[in-house]
Design an enzyme around this catalytic site. Sequence first.
Site, PDB file in Angstrom:
ATOM      1  N   ASP A   1      -3.222   0.586  -5.754  1.00  0.00           N
ATOM      2  CA  ASP A   1      -1.867   0.531  -5.208  1.00  0.00           C
ATOM      3  C   ASP A   1      -1.221  -0.833  -5.411  1.00  0.00           C
ATOM      4  O   ASP A   1      -0.012  -0.972  -5.398  1.00  0.00           O
ATOM      5  CB  ASP A   1      -1.859   0.905  -3.723  1.00  0.00           C
ATOM      6  CG  ASP A   1      -2.872   0.097  -2.913  1.00  0.00           C
ATOM      7  OD1 ASP A   1      -3.689  -0.629  -3.509  1.00  0.00           O
ATOM      8  OD2 ASP A   1      -2.850   0.206  -1.672  1.00  0.00           O
TER       9      ASP A   1
ATOM     10  N   THR B   1       0.797  -1.227   0.000  1.00  0.00           N
ATOM     11  CA  THR B   1       0.000   0.000   0.000  1.00  0.00           C
ATOM     12  C   THR B   1       0.828   1.275   0.000  1.00  0.00           C
ATOM     13  O   THR B   1       0.628   2.161  -0.831  1.00  0.00           O
ATOM     14  CB  THR B   1      -0.957  -0.006   1.205  1.00  0.00           C
ATOM     15  OG1 THR B   1      -1.846  -1.115   1.081  1.00  0.00           O
ATOM     16  CG2 THR B   1      -1.758   1.286   1.282  1.00  0.00           C
TER      17      THR B   1
END
Length: 531
Positions: free
Chosen positions: A339, A80
Amino acid sequence: MNKIFFILFFVASHLISNECLAQTIPTNKPKIIVGLMVDQMRWDYLYKYQDRYGDGGFKRLLNQGFSCENTMIRHAPTVTACGHASVYTGSVPAINGIIENSWYDRSWGREISNVEDTTVTGVGGNAKQNRSPRNLLTTTIGDELRIATNYQSKVVGISIKDRGAILPGGHTANAAFWEGSGKFTTSTYYMDALPDWVKEFNNRDWDKILMPNGWHTLYPIDTYILSDKDDKDYETVFSGEEKPVFPHKAPISRTPFGNTWTLEFAKVAIEGYKLGQGNFTDLLAVSLSSPDKIGHAYGPNSIEVEDNYLRLDKDLEDLFNYLDKRFGKNGYLFFITADHGADHSPGYLEENRIPTGVLTGEVFKGLDQELTKKFGTSGIILAKSGYQLYLDYDVLSKIGVDKITAANYIIDRLKQVPGIETAFLTEALASATYPEPVKTMLINGYNPKRSGDIVIVKSAGWKGGSRIGATHGDWNPYDAHIPLVWMGTGIRPGKTHRSVGMTDIAPTLAALLNIQQPSGCIGQVITEITD
């Protein structure tokens, strides 16, 4: 005399005209850019549930927008923090410094969060929300937009996760808000107190408003034919539940309603900061964290993930209708990306006879024991962060063993472990014998001041921890192939299958806005998207 008057009139008119132009948004620039990152969205989700999508959400994006079908992450690990930093800096961890969600910091003597900052405190939540973008080593596209307009453009980041709000906003963002104790919070890096409109939003009971009866499927559960059965022993059981089945009693952030909650806050932020109403383009960076929490718990082939995207499709339609009404259909630029993607749960792969396995912590405990036996001392491995190992240089110095010798021994032992494809001394990655693009992805993920001494590459389909749930982080396409669709001001409908990178988003935005690229940018402009 008339000639002199005419010249003076022409010069004055020209100056006034230029001044007016300088104070208004050119017609080819959007009033606002809305960047939406969906945490853990695989590329195939654009199409897998397409038959059940409405006309105003994902279908509108694909019909009216431009899709970069072969968008890949250019670094490993695919997690992330790295993904959010890469999209908005146009860079990679080797340069922007965000090498993991957390990493071992030798100067601090412990593992730190990617956005941890002990010089600030939380605002509006608990004091532990000491977060800022100071660990990010380069500028973002938001920073460059602020600089280019002498800080008259506004930049705001919003997410349930702190890193999903902070890293996209950059160093000069007007604000970043993330979840803390069930409310949207921030830190003293941005402000000393929450605005009244944030307090008002937080005072509403969103759990009861959005999910008064828990999380039920949007449609009859037996119609979810693209997903596996509801009750699987490799799915996560949350507190208060006996089985991982509908209806769920999970917190709002672990349901699709977390997306709705976040997007409702985004609309309020547009109003609160009057985004898109100034003389220059503004940027709103929104990250939806709930899909990641759902994906980790249940895996990509679950009914929960399918229901999440069917509901997100409706959330997108609602968002587009709002943006259309507020800015006009050609008044804003929107892009959606992710992401990272996700692999399937080992339990799911086992059932379908696909290669898989689990790397447990016992592997590294056993390695510590072997090192103690080999070198006569413990503690050679100082820390493990993600799939990187940090060696203790002081311990090695005391026993007279150089780093290379110890690292090579560890690497040889790791290569014998089932599920570990290979391992490398990070500082020697450039000379490693390994196929592209994996080698370059590993190099792009290595920052000499922050990364460990050894990086481990898992075998395809293998997961760390347990067979329950799913995860991500590897170089493989299931983790690295992400969606990227543009829509709005100046964007022509269409698609390309040319390989583009996550790092290409920021320079493309810079080109559209006629501003400088971020300071660590290595991406290329995606020229196909414009008229």
